[in-house]
Design a protein around this motif. Structure first.
Motif, short mmCIF file in Angstrom:
data_model
loop_
_atom_site.label_atom_id
_atom_site.label_comp_id
_atom_site.label_asym_id
_atom_site.label_seq_id
_atom_site.Cartn_x
_atom_site.Cartn_y
_atom_site.Cartn_z
N GLY A 105 0.82 -1.21 0.00
CA GLY A 105 0.00 0.00 0.00
C GLY A 105 0.85 1.25 0.00
N ARG A 106 1.90 1.27 0.84
CA ARG A 106 2.80 2.42 0.86
C ARG A 106 3.59 2.54 -0.44
NH1 ARG A 106 3.00 1.17 6.31
NH2 ARG A 106 4.67 -0.36 6.01
N ARG A 107 4.00 1.42 -1.00
CA ARG A 107 4.71 1.47 -2.30
C ARG A 107 3.82 2.15 -3.35
NH1 ARG A 107 8.14 -1.72 -5.55
NH2 ARG A 107 9.52 -1.89 -3.73
N LEU A 108 2.55 1.77 -3.38
CA LEU A 108 1.65 2.38 -4.36
C LEU A 108 1.45 3.86 -4.08
CD1 LEU A 108 -1.02 -0.46 -4.64
CD2 LEU A 108 0.58 0.26 -6.42
N MET A 109 1.28 4.23 -2.81
CA MET A 109 1.09 5.64 -2.49
C MET A 109 2.34 6.45 -2.82
SD MET A 109 -1.18 5.69 1.02
CE MET A 109 -0.11 4.63 2.00
N LEU A 112 2.67 6.66 -6.73
CA LEU A 112 1.67 7.52 -7.35
C LEU A 112 1.91 8.99 -7.02
CD1 LEU A 112 -1.53 5.34 -6.78
CD2 LEU A 112 -0.44 5.86 -8.97
N SER A 113 2.47 9.26 -5.84
CA SER A 113 2.74 10.66 -5.48
C SER A 113 3.74 11.29 -6.45
CB SER A 113 3.29 10.74 -4.05
OG SER A 113 4.62 10.24 -3.97
N LEU A 114 4.65 10.49 -7.02
CA LEU A 114 5.61 11.02 -7.98
C LEU A 114 4.96 11.35 -9.31
CD1 LEU A 114 8.60 8.63 -7.21
CD2 LEU A 114 8.25 10.96 -6.42
N PHE A 115 3.74 10.87 -9.53
CA PHE A 115 2.97 11.23 -10.72
C PHE A 115 2.01 12.40 -10.43
CE2 PHE A 115 4.28 6.91 -11.64
CZ PHE A 115 4.58 6.94 -12.98
N GLY A 116 2.15 13.02 -9.26
CA GLY A 116 1.29 14.14 -8.91
C GLY A 116 -0.01 13.75 -8.25
N SER A 324 -12.19 24.56 -5.16
CA SER A 324 -11.22 25.64 -5.27
C SER A 324 -10.52 25.66 -6.63
CB SER A 324 -10.17 25.52 -4.16
OG SER A 324 -9.43 24.31 -4.30
N GLY A 325 -10.81 24.68 -7.49
CA GLY A 325 -10.19 24.64 -8.80
C GLY A 325 -8.88 23.88 -8.86
N PHE A 326 -8.46 23.32 -7.72
CA PHE A 326 -7.21 22.54 -7.67
C PHE A 326 -7.57 21.08 -7.92
CE2 PHE A 326 -3.78 20.35 -5.21
CZ PHE A 326 -2.73 20.75 -6.01
N ARG A 327 -7.66 20.71 -9.16
CA ARG A 327 -8.13 19.38 -9.53
C ARG A 327 -6.94 18.43 -9.69
NH1 ARG A 327 -13.39 19.45 -10.95
NH2 ARG A 327 -13.18 17.39 -11.89
N ARG A 328 -7.03 17.30 -9.03
CA ARG A 328 -6.04 16.24 -9.17
C ARG A 328 -6.67 14.94 -8.72
NH1 ARG A 328 -1.92 16.94 -4.01
NH2 ARG A 328 -3.51 17.41 -2.45
N THR A 329 -6.01 13.86 -8.99
CA THR A 329 -6.49 12.56 -8.53
C THR A 329 -5.87 12.24 -7.17
OG1 THR A 329 -4.73 11.43 -9.74
CG2 THR A 329 -6.84 11.71 -10.86
N TRP A 330 -6.50 11.32 -6.47
CA TRP A 330 -6.08 10.94 -5.12
C TRP A 330 -5.97 9.42 -5.03
CZ3 TRP A 330 -5.09 14.22 -0.94
CH2 TRP A 330 -5.46 15.57 -1.10
N VAL A 331 -5.15 8.97 -4.09
CA VAL A 331 -5.15 7.58 -3.68
C VAL A 331 -5.38 7.55 -2.17
CG1 VAL A 331 -2.61 7.58 -3.52
CG2 VAL A 331 -3.86 5.41 -3.60
N GLN A 332 -6.34 6.75 -1.75
CA GLN A 332 -6.67 6.63 -0.32
C GLN A 332 -6.40 5.21 0.15
OE1 GLN A 332 -10.71 7.90 0.44
NE2 GLN A 332 -10.05 9.97 0.85
#
Length: 476
Positions: A105-109, A112-116, A324-332
């Motif tokens: 799970g941490r590896r994926l997080m 993915l964080s390096l992809f924004g 607020s217009g700050f659009r991005r994807t998330w991983v939970q």
């Protein structure tokens, strides 16, 4: 903290085609142009008898190597969705304790964080994700007595961006805030007393919330504010309840009043009363609500309520970023989320209302549990069916070491071949009692996207990663 070059890489939206130009970033010197030919085993086996299934996905976060073909395997269900390979972005992660569920799970997080992609751990029960979140430059909040607290009625990050929304959208958001606040409160009252609210109690809560908003539109209500209004039982409360006077209304709502007092003055006192004591910027690269201090000194009810409140806060954080217009994807990452679902009858529906996010909001959810049996042990048949439905809707499963009994239970929502089942079973127990023999299931996973052929993966950690994945520090 992460190395400076990794922080710089994280701030870029996507990597270039051949990778980042930096040491250790896995840059490829060239991209080979190969033609992939696909055919059935009946047609191709005569030409080449060692035919394997289609190659493993090579886009997304590298999670390991294929245990049979030795080719690299990557995972990103968001990218799977973009390419039409899956229809939703839910991931179910299951396996015996100590086999690496949190690690993958941490590896994926991290990847993915390096992809924004924004990283979110709504309820970190063991505090094991704090180091990663802080290393990514994110925000960690520790909940517990004498620390931070959550007001169950707090709109959270949505309060700061509500005025930025257009008038029509603002009205919808206010309705969403009210629905989420009432669902959280109903869930907390259900968990604390073990009984769902009846229609009169649910109506009473909604009326008190609306009345507070009319009286003090610029303030955020607390549980004490609702209690005071319900004790007063003004005409705005009595009329919809069809009661003749305040005394009759109080008699009708007496169970609800007692429940509120139980949270305010009982074993949960001080945890969910008063205004929230923290705020989180929707633009943070990562965030975690750490419940480890609460878990150490509170009962299961307090932990379940805190988890539910954290889910609501996380959902509000996603909404606030979009407004607020700050659009991005998330991983939970949802660890042991079954604890909320089995805290009381009806909690499956409430939990789904509070944290309902997914592909329409750009959020991929990693839902982890030790065993599928956790969901089959819920109180009612209705709750069990809904909980199993949540898991069954996940497009992808990551299965670590499991005994045959667990695989039999999982077979109700996904199909394993005999070879896949045998491989997963072989990871479940060490072959000898030798202290030099590592548990065979550690770091081994079966990636199972719906009805597709499973991909057996072995994940290895780089030396720089190991400090972020050590969950056995208490034994050293």
């Amino acid at each position: 903290m992460l190395p400076a070059e990794w922080v710089a890489a994280r701030d870029k939206p996507i990597p270039p085609a051949l990778g980042w130009r930096m040491p250790g970033a896995g840059r490829a010197p060239f991209a080979p142009k190969l033609t992939r030919w696909v055919g059935s085993t009946a047609q191709v086996s005569g030409l080449y008898p060692f035919v394997l299934s289609a190659g493993a996905p090579d886009f997304g976060v590298p999670v390991g190597i294929h245990q049979i073909t030795r080719e690299p395997v990557s995972l990103d269900v968001g990218e799977y969705l973009r390419r039409g390979l899956v229809t939703n972005v839910g991931v179910y992660l299951t396996g015996e304790p100590g086999t690496g569920k949190s690690t993958i799970g941490r590896r994926l997080m991290w990847g993915l964080s390096l992809f924004g992609v924004g990283v979110m751990v709504p309820a970190d029960l063991k505090g094991e994700h704090r180091q990663l979140v802080e290393g990514l430059g994110g925000t960690c909040v520790t909940l517990g007595r004498g620390l931070h607290r959550i007001n169950l009625l707090d709109p959270g990050p949505l309060a700061g961006v509500l005025d930025q929304a257009p008038p029509a959208e603002r009205a919808r958001l206010r309705q969403e805030i009210q629905a989420r606040a009432l669902a959280l409160t109903e869930g907390a009252l259900t968990i604390s007393s073990g009984r769902p609210l009846d229609d009169s109690e649910r109506l009473g809560l909604a009326l008190a919330y609306e009345l507070f908003g009319r009286r003090r539109p610029s303030d955020t209500p607390t549980l004490s504010d609702l209690l005071v209004i319900l004790q007063e039982a003004p005409e705005e409360i009595r009329a919809p309840l069809h009661t003749a006077d305040a005394a009759e209304a109080q008699r009708l709502l007496r169970p609800l009043l007692v429940r509120l007092q139980l949270i305010l003055r009982g074993p949960l006192a001080g945890l969910f009363e008063g205004q929230s004591t923290f705020s989180i910027d929707p633009r943070t690269p990562a965030t975690s609500l750490d419940l480890s201090r609460l878990v150490a000194g509170a009962d299961d009810a307090a932990v379940a309520i805190a988890m539910l409140a954290a889910w609501g806060w996380a959902s509000a954080l996603v909404d606030a970023g979009q407004v607020s217009g700050f659009r991005r994807t998330w991983v939970q990452f949802f660890d042991e989320f079954w604890r909320v679902l089995r805290a009381g009858s009806g909690m499956v529906e409430i939990g789904d209302q509070v944290g309902r996010i997914g592909r329409q909001k750009g959020v991929q959810a990693l839902m982890a549990s030790h065993a599928f049996a956790d969901f089959q042990a819920l109180a009612t048949e209705e709750d069990r069916a809904k909980a199993v439905g949540i898991i069954a809707r996940c497009s992808t499963a990551i299965v670590a070491a499991q005994p045959q009994s667990e695989l039999d239970a999982l077979s109700s929502i996904m199909q394993f071949s005999r070879a896949e089942s045998a491989l997963i079973r072989s990871w479940a127990a060490p072959p000898t009692w030798s202290g030099e023999t590592q548990h065979p299931g550690r770091g081994r996973f079966m990636l199972k996207p719906r009805e597709r052929i499973g991909i057996p993966v072995r994940m290895l950690l780089a030396a720089s990663e190991r400090p972020y994945h050590d969950t056995d520090q208490a034994w050293r």
